[in-house]
Design an enzyme around this catalytic site. Structure first.
Site, PDB file in Angstrom:
ATOM      1  N   SER A  12       0.858  -1.184   0.000  1.00 42.89           N
ATOM      2  CA  SER A  12       0.000   0.000   0.000  1.00 42.89           C
ATOM      3  C   SER A  12       0.893   1.232   0.000  1.00 42.89           C
ATOM      4  O   SER A  12       1.721   1.386  -0.896  1.00 42.89           O
ATOM      5  CB  SER A  12      -0.947  -0.041   1.198  1.00 42.89           C
ATOM      6  OG  SER A  12      -1.843   1.049   1.163  1.00 42.89           O
ATOM      7  N   HIS A  39      -2.370  -0.983  -3.571  1.00 40.89           N
ATOM      8  CA  HIS A  39      -3.539  -0.119  -3.413  1.00 40.89           C
ATOM      9  C   HIS A  39      -3.381   1.108  -4.296  1.00 40.89           C
ATOM     10  O   HIS A  39      -2.321   1.734  -4.320  1.00 40.89           O
ATOM     11  CB  HIS A  39      -3.688   0.325  -1.960  1.00 40.89           C
ATOM     12  CG  HIS A  39      -4.116  -0.773  -1.043  1.00 40.89           C
ATOM     13  ND1 HIS A  39      -4.176  -0.625   0.320  1.00 40.89           N
ATOM     14  CD2 HIS A  39      -4.517  -2.047  -1.280  1.00 40.89           C
ATOM     15  CE1 HIS A  39      -4.595  -1.748   0.877  1.00 40.89           C
ATOM     16  NE2 HIS A  39      -4.797  -2.629  -0.077  1.00 40.89           N
ATOM     17  N   ASP A 131      -4.334  -4.666   5.536  1.00 39.45           N
ATOM     18  CA  ASP A 131      -4.669  -5.525   4.401  1.00 39.45           C
ATOM     19  C   ASP A 131      -3.508  -6.482   4.149  1.00 39.45           C
ATOM     20  O   ASP A 131      -2.343  -6.103   4.220  1.00 39.45           O
ATOM     21  CB  ASP A 131      -4.938  -4.677   3.155  1.00 39.45           C
ATOM     22  CG  ASP A 131      -5.607  -5.468   2.032  1.00 39.45           C
ATOM     23  OD1 ASP A 131      -6.114  -6.586   2.311  1.00 39.45           O
ATOM     24  OD2 ASP A 131      -5.625  -4.977   0.900  1.00 39.45           O
TER      25      ASP A 131
END
Length: 345
Positions: A12, A39, A131
């Protein structure tokens, strides 16, 4: 059945730079397919395949739905699509968001665990929140390996730290050692893959969650069997959230398929508090303006006592406004990243 290893990577915040450094370390004959979720905003096209191709010796692409998997190729999730493993191909879907993200890391990791099992290596790199933790847990249960960037080496440490706290990680390494490690692990895996320890219940849960990410209808596919209903509601659709227990971690999924960790829900709650607090601030400020207007009107009508009472009430409301404004400004302290900061920061 896939007869070569899969390396699935999630990142991310800070991920583009980390992925470039990792790809630069991989040899041209790397004997595994690499699948990447970074992401990204759905509003803009992604140049990540071009960036990663130029960073090292392996070619990176945004795959088409149904494209076959091959060793030595990097498959990058395109914006606003989950990237999944399906038999010997990739699948691109617009299934429900997870932790308010699409693409999300967990769906990729779970699908790899389901299809490739012990021939899977999951890698969690830099990023905020958590995540990848749930998906990495599934990979371990399926007999695969878990690799995490050393949080002290990561630009943003939350994702690696979360994985280390919840998963029995096989290797924690700085980024400059990861390429060599992955090459060694893949070669070892070709000779002797691990063994799955997944129970029938965990297998069924994995099938349900991968199915939902693949755009299957959540209710008919069994989303309500994942866990008991909680008292919490989905921030995206307002539906009841089922509570899932996964090792030491509690997760949530609603009947339309949206999925969250407790951390991502807490982050949303803090954003919601700020949003709603500023709505209250605006309403209170409007009340102050109206009270002052009415006070002036009473003064012009010769009612000095009434005007004074209205001015006093306006002052009381204005004082209340400051308290709500402070709440809005302080709501960020509910976010886990802020709670981890030393008081001096």
């Amino acid at each position: 059945m896939i007869d070569f290893p899969l390396v699935v990577i999630g990142a991310s915040a800070g991920g583009v730079s980390a992925l470039m450094k990792l790809c630069a370390q991989l040899p041209s004959d790397f004997p595994a397919a690499i699948l990447v979720v970074q992401h990204m905003s759905p509003a803009y096209p992604s140049m990540l395949p071009r960036i990663l191709s130029s960073a090292g010796l392996l070619h990176a692409i945004h795959p088409r739905d149904g494209q076959p998997l091959h060793p030595g190729l990097i498959y990058v999730a395109p914006p606003d699509h989950h990237l999944l493993v399906k038999e010997q191909t990739v699948a691109l879907t617009r299934g429900p968001k997870e932790n308010r993200s699409r693409p999300a890391v967990n769906p990729l990791f779970r699908s790899a665990a389901l299809i490739a099992g012990a021939r899977t290596i999951g890698v969690v790199l830099t990023g905020n929140l958590d995540d990848g933790t749930s998906g990495l847990y599934a990979i371990k249960q399926a007999g695969g390996l878990a690799v995490v960037q050393d949080p002290d080496d990561a630009e943003y440490s939350s994702m690696p730290q979360s994985a280390l706290g919840a998963v029995n990680v096989d290797h924690k390494v700085p980024l400059n050692e990861m390429g060599t490690l992955l090459t060694t692990l893949v070669q070892d895996m070709l000779r002797s893959p691990g063994q799955s320890s997944m129970t029938a219940e965990e297998q069924r849960r994995l099938e349900v969650e991968v199915g939902i990410a693949s755009e299957a209808h959540p209710l008919s596919y069994g989303v309500t069997s994942l866990g008991p209903p909680s008292l919490l509601t989905c921030p995206d659709c307002g539906g009841t959230l089922m509570q899932l227990k996964e090792g030491t971690v509690t997760r949530f999924q609603c009947h339309t398929g949206h999925a969250y960790t407790a951390n991502s829900l807490l982050s949303h709650v803090s954003e919601s508090i700020e949003e709603k607090a500023y709505t209250v601030v605006r309403t209170l400020e409007e009340a102050v303006m109206l009270l002052e207007l009415l006070s002036e009107q009473r003064q012009n009508q010769g009612d000095a006592h009434g005007a004074e009472m209205l001015r006093a009430r306006a002052c009381e409301v204005e004082a209340s406004t400051q308290g709500v404004r402070t709440l809005a400004l302080d709501s960020r302290t509910l976010r886990l990243e802020e709670l981890k900061r030393p008081p001096s920061e």
